[in-house]
Design a protein around this motif. Structure first.
Motif, PDB file in Angstrom:
ATOM      1  N   TYR A  51      12.435  44.205 -10.487  1.00  0.00           N
ATOM      2  CA  TYR A  51      11.084  43.756 -10.824  1.00  0.00           C
ATOM      3  C   TYR A  51      10.758  44.022 -12.293  1.00  0.00           C
ATOM      4  N   ASN A  52      11.121  45.201 -12.785  1.00  0.00           N
ATOM      5  CA  ASN A  52      10.875  45.508 -14.200  1.00  0.00           C
ATOM      6  C   ASN A  52      11.678  44.595 -15.111  1.00  0.00           C
ATOM      7  N   ALA A  55      21.291  58.768 -18.062  1.00  0.00           N
ATOM      8  CA  ALA A  55      19.965  59.324 -18.354  1.00  0.00           C
ATOM      9  C   ALA A  55      18.892  58.661 -17.502  1.00  0.00           C
ATOM     10  N   GLY A  56      19.014  57.374 -17.264  1.00  0.00           N
ATOM     11  CA  GLY A  56      18.050  56.630 -16.458  1.00  0.00           C
ATOM     12  C   GLY A  56      18.754  55.547 -15.664  1.00  0.00           C
ATOM     13  N   ASP A  57      18.141  55.158 -14.553  1.00  0.00           N
ATOM     14  CA  ASP A  57      18.765  54.135 -13.710  1.00  0.00           C
ATOM     15  C   ASP A  57      18.905  52.802 -14.430  1.00  0.00           C
ATOM     16  N   LYS A  58      18.089  52.575 -15.452  1.00  0.00           N
ATOM     17  CA  LYS A  58      18.165  51.320 -16.194  1.00  0.00           C
ATOM     18  C   LYS A  58      19.497  51.176 -16.915  1.00  0.00           C
ATOM     19  N   THR A  98      14.646  50.971  -2.717  1.00  0.00           N
ATOM     20  CA  THR A  98      13.409  51.109  -3.480  1.00  0.00           C
ATOM     21  C   THR A  98      13.696  51.160  -4.970  1.00  0.00           C
ATOM     22  N   VAL A  99      14.736  51.888  -5.362  1.00  0.00           N
ATOM     23  CA  VAL A  99      15.105  51.987  -6.776  1.00  0.00           C
ATOM     24  C   VAL A  99      15.556  50.630  -7.302  1.00  0.00           C
ATOM     25  N   VAL A 100      16.368  49.928  -6.522  1.00  0.00           N
ATOM     26  CA  VAL A 100      16.872  48.615  -6.949  1.00  0.00           C
ATOM     27  C   VAL A 100      15.731  47.610  -7.064  1.00  0.00           C
ATOM     28  N   ASP A 104       3.685  49.621  -6.339  1.00  0.00           N
ATOM     29  CA  ASP A 104       3.874  49.003  -7.658  1.00  0.00           C
ATOM     30  C   ASP A 104       4.663  47.703  -7.585  1.00  0.00           C
ATOM     31  N   LEU A 105       4.954  47.225  -6.392  1.00  0.00           N
ATOM     32  CA  LEU A 105       5.761  46.022  -6.229  1.00  0.00           C
ATOM     33  C   LEU A 105       4.925  44.900  -5.631  1.00  0.00           C
ATOM     34  N   PRO A 106       5.277  43.655  -5.902  1.00  0.00           N
ATOM     35  CA  PRO A 106       4.558  42.533  -5.279  1.00  0.00           C
ATOM     36  C   PRO A 106       4.866  42.455  -3.788  1.00  0.00           C
TER      37      PRO A 106
END
Length: 542
Positions: free
Chosen positions: A344-345, A317-320, A337-339, A407-409
């Motif tokens: 980061y999350n 359902a989601g990459d998480k 980018t996804v990784v 959205d990334l540092p």
């Protein structure tokens, strides 16, 4: 200032401003015709509602349900909104039945299937421009180069090895072991050959003393062997020099490994997945699955891992949801980018965890694969000629790279080397010390059992034969040999050792120092210092 003006001009041309034309410039007929077609396409799209499709690949593309309407999110839809404002159209999101780029069949279960059947006008997603895909769809200009990486759980120790074995690789350890086992027999062999060729006082060094000399020197201990021949001395010095250099290199490399060594991973390239038969997962219906299963591709050798169950393509359902598989030891293959967003999350979600424990995952240094990516249209679509000029300006202005990392540092997320300066020795660094203790104790028990067996059952029969021979000897006396090269025991001066004649002890000056001179039972003379600090150990009146 010229660079800033170029960026502002590119953004303006890609969004709100009209297509720049120079009215004073008289274009050739081909350019004039091209401009005419472009303007006619703009009028045709103006106010029109187009159908677009996408799939969940956060943060590049995703969808949410708002007030019963599917709304697109992510970088791809940010670009689509720029096109929408530019050409004044509306869009409707049509999702495939499965979250696939390409399904098993060309149908509604994938993005390529919807485009090939012309059920949608455009695919708003970063789709790899693979050669087989080009047979079914038409791609826009290349928007970026997609990099697929391998994400795995951060190991507790480096792949270089445990603490005591890390300074040398396996080949060096095998060669050192071979040297320890063979140099002792070499000493015995050379002394035996020398004794046959040259007749002198030095005899043959047996195998057992030679082996124990090599072993004790390996542990940087001394020996009671005193070779007299130059050949034997050179052999002894050679082994000592070898052990001095080996121990110096080992000590220096061990210190460097425990303090300054670079952290390495067991899985760094796709070949490592195959050679070490490590489990790995990827999205079902993705370009990774297509590349691995297509004969002739560079990664086709991984296809053998699918049948063995080591490679799985999952629909989640989601990459998480992939993180649960990574925690269990599997390697995740996904776009970089996804990784980066997943890591980061996960990092910021651990608020009550120590800083050194927040980086649970790590990315392998080598990429899994690299492919160009673009938007897609049905074959022969007019939208390609209308949108590509604007997409070119967006790409050249660097807007895509900015959006993907907005959205990334700015720093690298959970790098391979965490630059920890206060590294403490862990139990894994000392595991070899425990193994040495266990192996040594087990060897000692085995040797003890062998000695008991030999002394009681094997030597017993030999002793009976020796006793019968002793009875037939003429003298009937047995001479006990003793080694006079060793220093006398402390109790030799107090009459407790019959081997030394204490009554003949006298004082004598030798080279300005006083010594006790006494005779042994076999007539040799021994010296003991009279005024050195160690002589107090021999004084009977203190």
């Amino acid at each position: 200032m010229a660079g800033i003006e170029l960026i502002i001009s590119s953004i303006c041309n890609a969004t709100f401003c009209e297509v720049p034309y120079n009215e004073t410039y008289q274009a050739p007929d081909s350019l004039a015709e091209k401009d005419t077609n472009f303007m006619s396409l703009m009028k045709e799209v103006n106010g029109k509602n187009i159908k677009v499709t996408t799939y969940n690949n956060t943060p590049l593309s995703s969808t949410e349900l708002e007030n019963g309407t599917v709304v697109g999110k992510g970088v791809a839809f940010t670009i689509l909104n720029i096109l929408r404002k530019k050409f004044n159209f509306t869009y409707e999101v049509v999702l495939p039945t499965k979250n696939f780029e390409l399904g098993a069949k060309i149908s509604d279960d994938s993005i390529i299937g919807l485009l090939n059947s012309s059920k949608v006008d455009m695919a708003v997603a970063f789709i790899p421009t693979l050669l087989p895909y080009r047979e079914w769809v038409s791609f826009s200009i290349d928007l970026d180069e997609g990099v697929w990486v391998m994400m795995l759980k951060r190991p507790k120790e480096s792949a270089a090895g445990s603490g005591l074995l890390a300074p040398f690789n396996d080949l060096v350890w095998y060669l050192v072991l071979a040297a320890v086992l063979t140099f002792g027999p070499c000493i015995t062999f050379f002394t035996r050959v020398r004794s046959k060729l040259i007749t002198d006082d030095e005899g043959v060094l047996p195998l057992k003393p030679s082996f124990w000399f090599v072993y004790s020197a390996f542990l940087k201990q001394g020996t009671n062997l005193s070779p007299e021949a130059n050949t034997t001395r050179v052999l002894f010095v050679t082994w000592w020099l070898f052990m001095i250099l080996l121990s110096a290199f080992y000590t220096a490399n061990l210190t460097a490994f425990l303090t300054l060594s670079k952290f390495t991973l067991a899985i760094e390239t796709p070949k490592d997945l195959y050679q070490k038969n490590n489990r790995w997962v990827a999205s079902a219906g993705s370009s990774v699955e297509h590349v691995v299963k297509t004969e002739g591709e560079d990664l086709y050798f991984l296809n053998a891992m699918i049948s063995s169950g080591k490679a799985r393509f999952l629909s989640v359902a989601g990459d998480k949801d992939f993180l649960d598989f990574v925690k269990k030891g599997a390697v995740l293959v996904k776009e970089q980018t996804v990784v980066d967003h997943l890591m980061y999350n996960d990092y910021i979600s651990k608020k009550d965890v120590e800083e050194s424990e927040k980086c649970t995952y790590v990315v392998a240094p080598s990429a899994f694969m690299k492919k160009q990516r673009a938007f897609a249209y049905p074959v022969g679509s007019k939208l390609k000629g209308l949108f590509d000029p604007v997409l070119t300006q967006i790409f050249q202005a660097g807007i895509l790279d900015f959006l993907k990392r907005s959205d990334l540092p700015s720093t690298k997320i959970c790098p391979l080397d965490l630059q920890s300066k206060d590294r403490k020795l862990r139990n894994s660094d000392l595991i070899m010390t425990y193994m040495v203790m266990v192996a040594g104790s087990a060897t000692a028990v085995a040797v003890f059992g062998a000695e008991v067996f030999i002394k009681r059952y094997v030597s017993g029969k030999l002793n009976k034969n020796k006793k019968s021979k002793r009875k037939k000897s003429k003298t009937g006396k047995s001479l006990k040999s003793h080694d006079d090269s060793r220093p006398p025991p402390y109790d030799s001066l107090f009459g407790k050792n019959p081997k030394f004649n204490v009554e003949t002890t006298r004082m004598k000056m030798i080279n300005g120092r006083e010594y006790y001179v006494f005779e042994t039972s076999n007539g040799d003379k021994k010296l003991i210092p009279a005024r050195a600090p160690s002589s107090f150990l021999y004084r009977s009146d203190k």
